[in-house]
Design an enzyme around this catalytic site. Structure first.
Site, PDB file in Angstrom:
ATOM      1  N   LYS A  44       0.806  -1.195   0.000  1.00  0.00           N
ATOM      2  CA  LYS A  44       0.000   0.000   0.000  1.00  0.00           C
ATOM      3  C   LYS A  44       0.854   1.266   0.000  1.00  0.00           C
ATOM      4  O   LYS A  44       0.383   2.363  -0.280  1.00  0.00           O
ATOM      5  CB  LYS A  44      -0.906   0.016   1.248  1.00  0.00           C
ATOM      6  N   GLY A  45       2.120   1.111   0.378  1.00  0.00           N
ATOM      7  CA  GLY A  45       2.969   2.268   0.668  1.00  0.00           C
ATOM      8  C   GLY A  45       3.098   3.283  -0.456  1.00  0.00           C
ATOM      9  O   GLY A  45       3.306   4.471  -0.206  1.00  0.00           O
ATOM     10  N   GLU A 100       7.829   2.691  -6.064  1.00  0.00           N
ATOM     11  CA  GLU A 100       7.876   2.202  -4.680  1.00  0.00           C
ATOM     12  C   GLU A 100       8.168   3.350  -3.718  1.00  0.00           C
ATOM     13  O   GLU A 100       8.828   4.325  -4.069  1.00  0.00           O
ATOM     14  CB  GLU A 100       8.952   1.100  -4.582  1.00  0.00           C
ATOM     15  N   ASP A 101       7.655   3.223  -2.504  1.00  0.00           N
ATOM     16  CA  ASP A 101       7.840   4.299  -1.526  1.00  0.00           C
ATOM     17  C   ASP A 101       9.278   4.378  -1.026  1.00  0.00           C
ATOM     18  O   ASP A 101       9.903   5.425  -1.084  1.00  0.00           O
ATOM     19  CB  ASP A 101       6.850   4.147  -0.354  1.00  0.00           C
ATOM     20  N   ASP A 104      14.578  -0.293   1.536  1.00  0.00           N
ATOM     21  CA  ASP A 104      15.256  -0.460   2.825  1.00  0.00           C
ATOM     22  C   ASP A 104      16.247  -1.626   2.704  1.00  0.00           C
ATOM     23  O   ASP A 104      17.373  -1.435   2.255  1.00  0.00           O
ATOM     24  CB  ASP A 104      14.199  -0.668   3.908  1.00  0.00           C
ATOM     25  N   VAL A 154      10.237   5.964   9.503  1.00  0.00           N
ATOM     26  CA  VAL A 154       9.428   7.140   9.186  1.00  0.00           C
ATOM     27  C   VAL A 154       8.000   6.735   8.820  1.00  0.00           C
ATOM     28  O   VAL A 154       7.755   5.605   8.378  1.00  0.00           O
ATOM     29  CB  VAL A 154      10.042   7.939   8.013  1.00  0.00           C
ATOM     30  N   ASP A 160       3.533   3.598   6.663  1.00  0.00           N
ATOM     31  CA  ASP A 160       2.778   3.288   7.868  1.00  0.00           C
ATOM     32  C   ASP A 160       3.646   2.833   9.020  1.00  0.00           C
ATOM     33  O   ASP A 160       4.785   2.394   8.842  1.00  0.00           O
ATOM     34  CB  ASP A 160       1.786   2.152   7.574  1.00  0.00           C
ATOM     35  N   ARG A 166      -0.501   6.518   7.452  1.00  0.00           N
ATOM     36  CA  ARG A 166      -0.276   6.676   6.011  1.00  0.00           C
ATOM     37  C   ARG A 166      -0.848   7.993   5.507  1.00  0.00           C
ATOM     38  O   ARG A 166      -0.390   8.542   4.517  1.00  0.00           O
ATOM     39  CB  ARG A 166      -0.946   5.537   5.230  1.00  0.00           C
TER      40      ARG A 166
HETATM   41  P1  IMP Z   1      12.624  -3.818   2.006  1.00  0.00           P
HETATM   42  O1  IMP Z   1      12.260  -5.119   1.385  1.00  0.00           O
HETATM   43  O2  IMP Z   1      13.288  -3.989   3.353  1.00  0.00           O
HETATM   44  O3  IMP Z   1      13.400  -2.905   1.108  1.00  0.00           O
HETATM   45  O4  IMP Z   1      11.229  -3.195   2.401  1.00  0.00           O
HETATM   46  C1  IMP Z   1      10.719  -2.066   1.885  1.00  0.00           C
HETATM   47  C2  IMP Z   1       9.344  -1.907   2.487  1.00  0.00           C
HETATM   48  O5  IMP Z   1       9.405  -1.829   3.916  1.00  0.00           O
HETATM   49  C3  IMP Z   1       8.726  -0.630   2.010  1.00  0.00           C
HETATM   50  O6  IMP Z   1       7.917  -0.825   0.900  1.00  0.00           O
HETATM   51  C4  IMP Z   1       7.936  -0.170   3.203  1.00  0.00           C
HETATM   52  O7  IMP Z   1       6.617  -0.680   3.125  1.00  0.00           O
HETATM   53  C5  IMP Z   1       8.612  -0.781   4.399  1.00  0.00           C
HETATM   54  N1  IMP Z   1       9.470   0.208   5.084  1.00  0.00           N
HETATM   55  C6  IMP Z   1      10.820   0.290   5.072  1.00  0.00           C
HETATM   56  N2  IMP Z   1      11.255   1.318   5.800  1.00  0.00           N
HETATM   57  C7  IMP Z   1      10.136   1.922   6.300  1.00  0.00           C
HETATM   58  C8  IMP Z   1       9.922   3.073   7.156  1.00  0.00           C
HETATM   59  O8  IMP Z   1      10.829   3.789   7.607  1.00  0.00           O
HETATM   60  N3  IMP Z   1       8.631   3.366   7.441  1.00  0.00           N
HETATM   61  C9  IMP Z   1       7.579   2.638   6.962  1.00  0.00           C
HETATM   62  N4  IMP Z   1       7.734   1.573   6.171  1.00  0.00           N
HETATM   63  C10 IMP Z   1       9.003   1.209   5.847  1.00  0.00           C
HETATM   64 MG    MG Z   2       4.763  -1.074   4.767  1.00  0.00          MG
END
Ligand code: IMP
Ligand code: MG
Length: 180
Positions: A44-45, A100-101, A104, A154, A160, A166
């Site tokens: 949803k991000g 993508e938002d 990470d 954040v 979220d 959100r």
């Molecule tokens: P990754 O697979 O660890 O790169 O995950 C990325 C996903 O984790 C993003 O699409 C977000 O939904 C969530 N995410 C990562 N960092 C944050 C944050 O600081 N706040 C909220 N959601 C986050």
């Molecule tokens: Mg998320």
């Protein structure tokens, strides 16, 4: 009691984010002339980012959405993401731009990009609004990258904490007692 009572500080205002999104859209408008652009948002991000970004894109484009989960046992899996909701569009022949938002660990996006690559799009690129490069485990190459964030959790602008916040217009850090 409002959401604002839970905020420790604003990291990036709505207006600052708007400037970042404008720059990303300008680059996309330049690069996708004459292409068959399909924006693929990861729910949803990405919802707030997607809705702002697409309105700054002046080229013809289509949109679609996916819901993926990096955890749990697979129903349908490629790489290591579980598809909760798949695309409705056959992406072969499309110039796909994943929206993508935040990146990470990179785990979600590297899996999603691999999965989409196997469906024969004409091209496949990634546009991420925020980057948190501190805990990267899977390499992710973002073709369009908005802003690097500090190593903090954040919320707001689509992001979220436990499905809440959100709808905050600004990107915020919550008070520590909210996370505990
Ligand atoms: P990754 O697979 O660890 O790169 O995950 C990325 C996903 O984790 C993003 O699409 C977000 O939904 C969530 N995410 C990562 N960092 C944050 C944050 O600081 N706040 C909220 N959601 C986050
Ligand atoms: Mg998320």
């Amino acid at each position: 009691m409002t959401m604002n009572d839970d905020i420790q500080c604003v990291l990036m205002t709505e207006k600052e984010i708007d400037g970042v999104v404008s720059n990303l859209a300008a680059a996309i408008n330049k690069d996708y002339k004459g292409k068959k652009l399909l924006l693929v948002g990861l729910l949803k991000g990405s919802i707030v980012f997607m809705s702002d970004l697409m309105r700054k894109i002046t080229l013809p484009c289509e949109i679609d959405f996916m819901v993926v989960s990096s955890y749990g046992n697979s129903v349908r899996t490629s790489g290591n993401v579980k598809i909760i909701k798949d695309l409705t569009v056959d992406i072969s022949g499309f110039d796909v731009l994943v929206v993508e938002d935040v990146v990470d660990s990179g785990y979600t996006l590297s899996s999603v990009m691999n999965l989409l690559k196997n469906r024969s799009p004409a091209s496949l690129k990634l546009c991420a609004l925020f980057d948190k490069p501190y805990k990267r485990v899977s390499e992710v190459n973002a073709d369009y990258l908005g802003a690097r964030l500090p190593d903090e959790f954040v919320v707001g602008y689509g992001l979220d904490y436990a499905e809440k916040y959100r709808n905050l217009p600004d990107l915020c850090i919550l008070k520590p007692e909210i996370y505990n």
